[in-house]
Design a protein around this motif. Structure first.
Motif, mmCIF file in Angstrom:
data_model
loop_
_atom_site.group_PDB
_atom_site.id
_atom_site.type_symbol
_atom_site.label_atom_id
_atom_site.label_comp_id
_atom_site.label_asym_id
_atom_site.label_seq_id
_atom_site.Cartn_x
_atom_site.Cartn_y
_atom_site.Cartn_z
ATOM 1 N N ASN A 55 98.160 -33.816 36.403
ATOM 2 C CA ASN A 55 96.943 -34.139 37.151
ATOM 3 C C ASN A 55 96.360 -35.434 36.614
ATOM 4 O O ASN A 55 96.914 -36.040 35.708
ATOM 5 C CB ASN A 55 95.918 -32.991 37.110
ATOM 6 N N GLY A 56 95.248 -35.859 37.212
ATOM 7 C CA GLY A 56 94.718 -37.179 36.894
ATOM 8 C C GLY A 56 95.426 -38.201 37.758
ATOM 9 O O GLY A 56 96.335 -37.856 38.518
ATOM 10 N N GLN A 57 95.012 -39.483 37.676
ATOM 11 C CA GLN A 57 95.692 -40.460 38.521
ATOM 12 C C GLN A 57 95.958 -41.789 37.838
ATOM 13 O O GLN A 57 95.292 -42.164 36.879
ATOM 14 C CB GLN A 57 94.948 -40.654 39.841
ATOM 15 N N VAL A 58 96.985 -42.456 38.364
ATOM 16 C CA VAL A 58 97.339 -43.790 37.912
ATOM 17 C C VAL A 58 97.109 -44.719 39.111
ATOM 18 O O VAL A 58 97.736 -44.554 40.155
ATOM 19 C CB VAL A 58 98.828 -43.867 37.475
ATOM 20 N N LEU A 59 96.187 -45.665 38.935
ATOM 21 C CA LEU A 59 95.859 -46.598 40.026
ATOM 22 C C LEU A 59 96.331 -47.994 39.649
ATOM 23 O O LEU A 59 96.006 -48.494 38.566
ATOM 24 C CB LEU A 59 94.347 -46.628 40.278
ATOM 25 N N TYR A 60 97.089 -48.601 40.544
ATOM 26 C CA TYR A 60 97.569 -49.966 40.310
ATOM 27 C C TYR A 60 97.061 -50.826 41.451
ATOM 28 O O TYR A 60 97.330 -50.529 42.620
ATOM 29 C CB TYR A 60 99.098 -49.969 40.249
ATOM 30 N N GLU A 61 96.304 -51.850 41.125
ATOM 31 C CA GLU A 61 95.657 -52.700 42.139
ATOM 32 C C GLU A 61 94.918 -51.839 43.165
ATOM 33 O O GLU A 61 94.984 -52.072 44.373
ATOM 34 C CB GLU A 61 96.691 -53.621 42.802
ATOM 35 N N GLY A 62 94.272 -50.796 42.664
ATOM 36 C CA GLY A 62 93.444 -49.948 43.520
ATOM 37 C C GLY A 62 94.174 -48.844 44.269
ATOM 38 O O GLY A 62 93.550 -48.020 44.918
ATOM 39 N N LYS A 63 95.514 -48.846 44.196
ATOM 40 C CA LYS A 63 96.279 -47.817 44.929
ATOM 41 C C LYS A 63 96.892 -46.823 43.945
ATOM 42 O O LYS A 63 97.368 -47.213 42.883
ATOM 43 C CB LYS A 63 97.398 -48.463 45.757
ATOM 44 N N SER A 64 96.940 -45.554 44.358
ATOM 45 C CA SER A 64 97.497 -44.518 43.492
ATOM 46 C C SER A 64 99.024 -44.617 43.436
ATOM 47 O O SER A 64 99.690 -44.659 44.474
ATOM 48 C CB SER A 64 97.096 -43.144 44.028
ATOM 49 N N ILE A 65 99.576 -44.690 42.217
ATOM 50 C CA ILE A 65 101.042 -44.727 42.070
ATOM 51 C C ILE A 65 101.548 -43.534 41.257
ATOM 52 O O ILE A 65 102.755 -43.393 41.047
ATOM 53 C CB ILE A 65 101.540 -46.042 41.420
ATOM 54 N N GLY A 66 100.667 -42.678 40.778
ATOM 55 C CA GLY A 66 101.073 -41.523 39.967
ATOM 56 C C GLY A 66 102.028 -40.635 40.742
ATOM 57 O O GLY A 66 101.715 -40.210 41.858
ATOM 58 N N GLY A 67 103.224 -40.391 40.184
ATOM 59 C CA GLY A 67 104.167 -39.515 40.872
ATOM 60 C C GLY A 67 105.067 -40.222 41.864
ATOM 61 O O GLY A 67 105.960 -39.617 42.444
ATOM 62 N N LYS A 68 104.863 -41.542 42.069
ATOM 63 C CA LYS A 68 105.770 -42.283 42.960
ATOM 64 C C LYS A 68 107.097 -42.495 42.258
ATOM 65 O O LYS A 68 107.186 -42.470 41.040
ATOM 66 C CB LYS A 68 105.177 -43.664 43.280
#
Length: 235
Positions: A55-68
């Motif tokens: 859980n939680g999130q990873v945002l790169y340049e404002g977009k979520s990439i966690g789990g991609k």
């Protein structure tokens, strides 16, 4: 540029990251320091898509990439140089570098980046046709970094670039990290040599048993008594 918010990551039943939050701004060198097994490599792998956060999130340049998927993340501009270099031993130096650009179609840009890699790492140009497995540890580290740069990353994740290298080579690698940063690439660096890492970083986070326990500018952490005692050899 990158924001990690309250992520938890598990290996089976073992929790490797516990509510980690950090951010990296465009153009910075940010370093993670901490003992072996603290969770630093796990954090890099989660950012680059090799591990998925529970859980939680990873945002790169404002977009979520966690789990991609990892290759989708490379496409977006994040390259990861893993611990232990992981070059393709039976392929030549040139083939390894070409593989770094496998998601790209812009031939002219690729040629330009290949030349930039040779300027940064002249040793690789001398060894172009040599099998990567026959290179020294330092040359393999240069190749792993060069290969990552072939994807033209905006954010470069470096995991233990100095590991196992002679002191003189470590200096060279760190000078090159600064050069890569000076051309506009943002860097997240995991490094056992805390003194060296802090000497080139803008900011730093201290990771202990899966948690971030301290954060600040590189100067603040260099002068922190706790950091000195634990990671800078007490002086």
């Amino acid at each position: 540029m990158l924001k990690v918010e309250d992520i938890n990551v598990y290996y089976g039943n073992i929790q490797a990251l516990k509510g980690v939050t950090l951010e990296i701004n465009q153009g910075e060198i940010v370093t993670l320091i901490g003992a072996n097994g603290a969770g630093k490599s796990t954090l890099l792998k989660t950012i680059s898509g090799l591990l998925k956060p529970k859980n939680g999130q990873v945002l790169y340049e404002g977009k979520s990439i966690g789990g991609k998927q990892a290759q989708a993340i490379v496409k977006q501009g994040i390259s990861h140089v893993p611990e232990g270099r992981r070059v393709f031993a039976n392929m030549t130096v040139q083939e390894n570098l070409e593989l770094g650009a496998f998601l790209r179609k812009d031939k002219a840009g690729m040629k330009e980046d290949m030349e930039r890699v040779y300027v940064l790492f002249p040793r690789l140009l001398e060894r172009l046709k040599q099998q990567a497995g026959t290179l020294s540890g330092g040359e393999q580290q240069m190749l792993a970094m060069g290969r990552a740069l072939m994807a033209r990353p905006k954010l470069l994740l470096l995991d233990e670039p100095s590991m196992g290298l002679a002191p003189l080579l470590v200096k060279t690698i760190f000078r090159i990290i600064e050069e890569i940063n000076a051309t506009g690439t943002t860097i997240l660096l995991v490094e056992q040599n805390a003194n060296l890492a802090l000497s080139i970083a803008d900011r730093a986070y201290v990771v202990e048993t899966g948690r971030i326990v301290l954060a600040g500018t590189a100067e603040e952490l260099t002068s922190s008594e706790k950091v000195k005692m634990a990671y800078l050899g007490g002086h």
